[in-house]
Structures are given as structure tokens and as C-alpha cells.
Design a protein around this motif. Structure first.
Motif, short mmCIF file in Angstrom:
data_model
loop_
_atom_site.label_atom_id
_atom_site.label_comp_id
_atom_site.label_asym_id
_atom_site.label_seq_id
_atom_site.Cartn_x
_atom_site.Cartn_y
_atom_site.Cartn_z
N GLN A 24 86.56 21.34 53.09
CA GLN A 24 87.22 20.34 54.28
C GLN A 24 87.88 21.36 55.52
N VAL A 25 87.35 21.28 56.41
CA VAL A 25 88.16 21.88 57.86
C VAL A 25 88.39 20.72 58.82
N LEU A 26 89.65 20.71 58.89
CA LEU A 26 89.97 19.65 59.90
C LEU A 26 90.46 20.66 61.37
N LEU A 27 89.93 20.17 62.48
CA LEU A 27 90.46 20.75 63.80
C LEU A 27 90.85 19.78 64.89
N THR A 28 91.68 20.38 65.55
CA THR A 28 92.00 19.68 66.92
C THR A 28 91.71 20.46 68.19
N ARG A 29 91.61 19.83 69.22
CA ARG A 29 91.65 20.67 70.56
C ARG A 29 92.60 21.81 70.68
N ARG A 30 93.61 21.52 70.09
CA ARG A 30 95.00 22.47 70.23
C ARG A 30 94.45 23.81 69.36
N ASP A 31 93.84 23.44 68.19
CA ASP A 31 93.56 24.59 67.55
C ASP A 31 92.64 25.65 68.13
N LEU A 32 91.70 25.13 69.05
CA LEU A 32 90.74 25.80 69.56
C LEU A 32 90.96 26.35 71.00
N SER A 33 92.11 25.74 71.60
CA SER A 33 92.43 26.10 72.91
C SER A 33 93.05 27.24 72.85
N ASP A 34 93.94 27.54 71.74
CA ASP A 34 94.71 28.77 71.66
C ASP A 34 93.89 29.96 71.01
N ARG A 35 93.73 31.15 71.89
CA ARG A 35 93.08 32.14 71.60
C ARG A 35 92.99 32.62 69.79
N LEU A 36 94.21 32.74 69.52
CA LEU A 36 94.63 33.01 68.03
C LEU A 36 93.95 32.01 67.17
N GLY A 37 94.05 30.62 67.66
CA GLY A 37 93.82 29.56 66.54
C GLY A 37 92.24 29.64 66.64
N TYR A 38 91.48 29.80 67.73
CA TYR A 38 90.10 29.84 67.87
C TYR A 38 89.49 30.92 66.95
N LEU A 39 90.22 32.19 66.89
CA LEU A 39 89.96 33.31 66.11
C LEU A 39 89.81 32.92 64.67
N ASN A 40 91.01 32.36 64.16
CA ASN A 40 91.36 31.94 62.91
C ASN A 40 90.33 30.90 62.39
N ALA A 41 90.00 29.74 63.30
CA ALA A 41 88.90 28.86 62.72
C ALA A 41 87.89 29.61 62.66
N ARG A 42 87.35 30.34 63.50
CA ARG A 42 86.16 31.25 63.50
C ARG A 42 86.01 31.89 62.31
N THR A 43 87.01 32.58 61.90
CA THR A 43 87.04 33.52 60.64
C THR A 43 87.06 32.75 59.53
N THR A 44 87.74 31.45 59.38
CA THR A 44 87.69 30.65 58.14
C THR A 44 86.09 30.04 57.81
N LEU A 45 85.68 29.70 58.84
CA LEU A 45 84.12 28.92 59.05
C LEU A 45 83.24 29.84 58.44
N ARG A 46 83.44 31.34 59.26
CA ARG A 46 82.41 32.36 58.59
C ARG A 46 82.62 32.70 57.34
N ASP A 47 83.74 32.88 56.77
CA ASP A 47 84.24 33.21 55.21
C ASP A 47 83.63 32.30 54.33
N LEU A 48 83.68 30.98 54.79
CA LEU A 48 83.00 29.82 53.95
C LEU A 48 81.55 30.10 53.75
N LEU A 49 81.00 30.25 55.13
CA LEU A 49 79.43 30.39 54.80
C LEU A 49 79.09 31.69 53.91
N ASP A 50 80.09 32.81 54.22
CA ASP A 50 79.77 34.11 53.19
C ASP A 50 79.89 33.76 52.10
N CYS A 51 80.59 32.94 51.59
CA CYS A 51 81.01 32.64 50.05
C CYS A 51 79.85 31.69 49.39
#
Length: 366
Positions: free
Chosen positions: A98-125
Motif C-alpha cells: 500500500q502506498v498513500l500519497l497526497t499532493r503535498r508529498d509530491l510538491s516537495d522535491r524531497l518528498g517526490y524523490l522519497n516517493a520515487r525511491t519507494t515505488l522503484r524499490d517495491l518494483l525491484d523487489c
């Protein structure tokens, strides 16, 4: 398969089969298609609606249940939705996350990168991410925190993970030239090379359109990020597999460009949230035709309020979108330096963050 990294968006009407509750038979058909894609070597992320419908059904078992907000309904229903996905995928020996996101998560550059890393890690595993908006905290009163709806979210996720294909499955066959419920001569648009006003007008907001306006808007964001997009009827047998194979189904939107590097994807996904700039004809031409930076001399007006470092849109006198970029100055600062030569910025503000309002390296043409 023609595509290797796929985002599949499943709408509420598809997951409920038109009823007032989640339909496990309908969901199992979708799970089976995802499983077959994974067996073929594809990576798949799901953007799932249905939490509010699930919550409404669960609470409806109580005769004295009061009317609740969409946030409360989603809070109750989200666990039931994920339980359904988990149990159905378990039959295919597949782990879901489960991955829950809000606009705030993606509008912040660090939040965007964290979400990107999490999703990519999930796909990789080898897991299947199931993404939804975090409705429990996305309050209507705090509009800046809202992604808006899951069509937009699916486009953001496609850009986050560098997807090759976004498939939006709904209860209509695709984008029509007019509302088929009102115009018997309306025909399905098979292929869209570039989204323009004709397609936006055709989307409309009439009954039976499957919320097509938001879907075309999502297609614009995803194709600008380099992904192909297919809008199709999810009740068609093997619709997701057909789209992934590259076989004609529904309406296909061609990628507007090659896949953009990560920074520019973030710009595209977040521009226009807080405000935009209005530029004169000379500045618009310099951006469009010569790839220049946006200087304060070309800025005519500022709409909305934004801070330094936010992603904003640039529009011309006619209101047409020219570009999106990361601003070097806050809206209050741009109001003070608009129309000025760059060498007057420090004199006017008492400091300067650069000669440009938006540097060309932080700018994407629209």
C-alpha cells in the motif's frame, strides 16, 4: 509485451461492477491480467479507486450509521480495499504494498524523490504497489494538499517511476468525438498524436463520459513525461493485456516527447498548484522558439501565491500555457521585479538569487 513498466489505473465503477460494493469477481479478472503481465517480465503499479465505495458499504451495514465525509469513508474502506487486493494477489504468489500519497508529498522535491525511491524499490523487489490518494488527511479545506482524483494521481505515478505506459481502465470505451449518450453520430477516437483543444472539448463533462475531462488531463501530464496512455473499457476481456501488447484498444495517446529526466518530471507533475506567471509575447517567443530563460523583463503579471523553489506555470497573454518551471523568486518578489532588467533585481530587492525568474535548465515547454 511492447511495454515493460506499466501503471494501471482502475476506476471505482470497474472495481464495483456498477454495484455499491467491491466486486471480487471483477477485481480477480484484473488481478489475473496483472499476474500475466508480470509473468511476461513486466513491472506493474496499480492506482486503485474504491476505498470510499468500500467504506460506504461497510458502514451501510449499520442502520444508525451517520452521514460521513469522504475522508472518513475512505479511512474505513481503505483497509477493506487493500485486504481484497492482498487476498486476490496471494493466489498468484504476489506481494502487494500500500502506498498513500497526497499532493503535498509530491510538491516537495524531497518528498517526490522519497516517493520515487519507494515505488522503484517495491518494483525491484517484485512487489505490486497499490497507490491511492491519502484521503484521510487530504481535507477539502486544504486544497493544496489534494491531488484531486485518481486519474491525475495515475499520471503522477507514471512520471514517478518512468513508466512506458499508463492504462486508465474505466466503464467507457475511450474518448469520443462527442458525448455518445447525446450524439448518435459520435465516434471513438482511436489515436491521439498530440492533445489539443479539440480533444479537451470532446472530453466534456456530460453524463456517461466516465469523467473523461480528468482522464484527458492525466493523459496530457503522462504523455509529456514520455509515457504512452491508453483509455479503455476495463470490462472488455483482457483489456489491460491488449493495451500492454500494443494492440489497438480504446483511445491511445502517443508520448509527446522522449522520457524526461527526473527533475523535469517533477516540474511537470507539480506546476500550476500555487500560481502562474503571465508573460508578454516577446518572452513567450523566446521560451518557445529559442529555448531561453525567463527574465523579469518579460513578466507582465503574477497570479496566485508561491514561494521560491516551487514549480509554476508560465502563460501568455491569451492564457495559453507556454512552459512550467522552478521559480527563483517568490510571487511577492516577482511582483516587485516584473518588467525590470535583470541588473536591477539586487537594487530593487536588496538581494538577488540570479538574473532569471526561471532558468532554462529548470524549465519545460508545454
Amino acid at each position: 509485451m511492447r511495454y515493460r513498466r506499466i501503471v494501471a489505473k482502475f476506476g471505482t465503477s470497474l472495481l464495483t461492477a456498477g454495484s455499491d460494493r467491491l466486486d471480487l469477481v471483477a477485481m480477480s479478472r484484473l488481478v489475473g491480467q496483472v499476474a500475466r503481465l508480470r509473468e511476461a517480465g513486466c513491472e506493474v503499479a496499480i492506482v486503485s479507486s474504491g476505498a470510499q465505495a468500500a467504506g460506504r458499504h461497510v458502514l451501510g451495514r449499520r442502520p444508525d450509521a451517520p452521514e460521513l465525509s469522504r475522508q472518513a469513508l475512505a479511512s474505513v474502506g481503505q483497509s477493506h480495499l487493500m485486504q481484497s487486493w492482498d487476498e486476490l494477489f496471494e493466489w498468484h504468489d504476489t506481494v502487494v504494498a500500500q502506498v498513500l500519497l497526497t499532493r503535498r508529498d509530491l510538491s516537495d522535491r524531497l518528498g517526490y524523490l522519497n516517493a520515487r525511491t519507494t515505488l522503484r524499490d517495491l518494483l525491484d523487489c517484485g512487489a505490486v504497489p497499490v497507490v491511492n490518494e491519502n484521503d484521510a488527511v487530504a481535507l477539502d479545506e486544504v486544497l493544496a494538499s489534494r491531488i484531486g482524483e485518481n486519474d491525475s494521481l495515475s499520471a503522477f505515478v507514471a512520471n514517478l517511476i518512468d513508466a512506458d505506459l499508463l492504462v486508465i481502465l474505466t466503464d467507457v470505451d475511450g474518448l469520443y468525438t462527442a458525448d455518445p449518450a447525446l450524439d448518435p453520430s459520435a465516434r471513438l477516437i482511436d489515436e491521439v498524436d498530440a492533445i489539443d483543444e479539440r480533444h479537451e472539448d470532446a472530453a466534456g463533462d456530460g453524463p456517461g463520459r466516465g469523467g473523461m475531462t480528468s482522464k484527458v488531463s492525466a493523459a496530457r501530464v503522462a504523455t509529456q513525461g514520455g509515457a504512452a496512455v491508453v483509455i479503455a473499457n476495463g470490462r472488455t476481456p483482457d483489456a489491460l493485456l491488449t493495451a500492454a501488447e500494443g494492440t489497438a484498444i480504446g483511445t491511445r495517446f502517443s508520448p509527446a516527447t522522449n522520457q524526461l529526466e527526473s527533475r523535469k518530471r517533477w516540474i511537470l507533475g507539480n506546476a500550476g498548484v500555487s500560481g502562474h506567471l503571465v508573460v508578454d509575447g516577446g518572452a513567450a517567443s523566446a521560451l518557445r522558439e529559442r529555448g531561453r530563460s525567463l527574465l523579469p523583463a518579460g513578466v507582465k503579471d503574477v497570479e496566485g501565491a508561491f514561494e521560491r523553489g516551487e514549480a509554476i506555470e508560465v502563460r501568455d497573454d491569451d492564457g495559453k500555457r507556454v512552459a512550467a518551471g522552478i521559480t527563483n523568486y517568490a510571487s511577492s518578489e516577482v511582483l516587485r521585479i516584473r518588467g525590470l532588467r535583470s541588473d536591477l533585481i539586487a537594487e530593487t530587492l536588496g538581494y538577488a538569487y540570479g538574473e532569471e525568474v526561471i532558468h532554462r535548465d529548470n524549465l519545460v515547454l508545454l
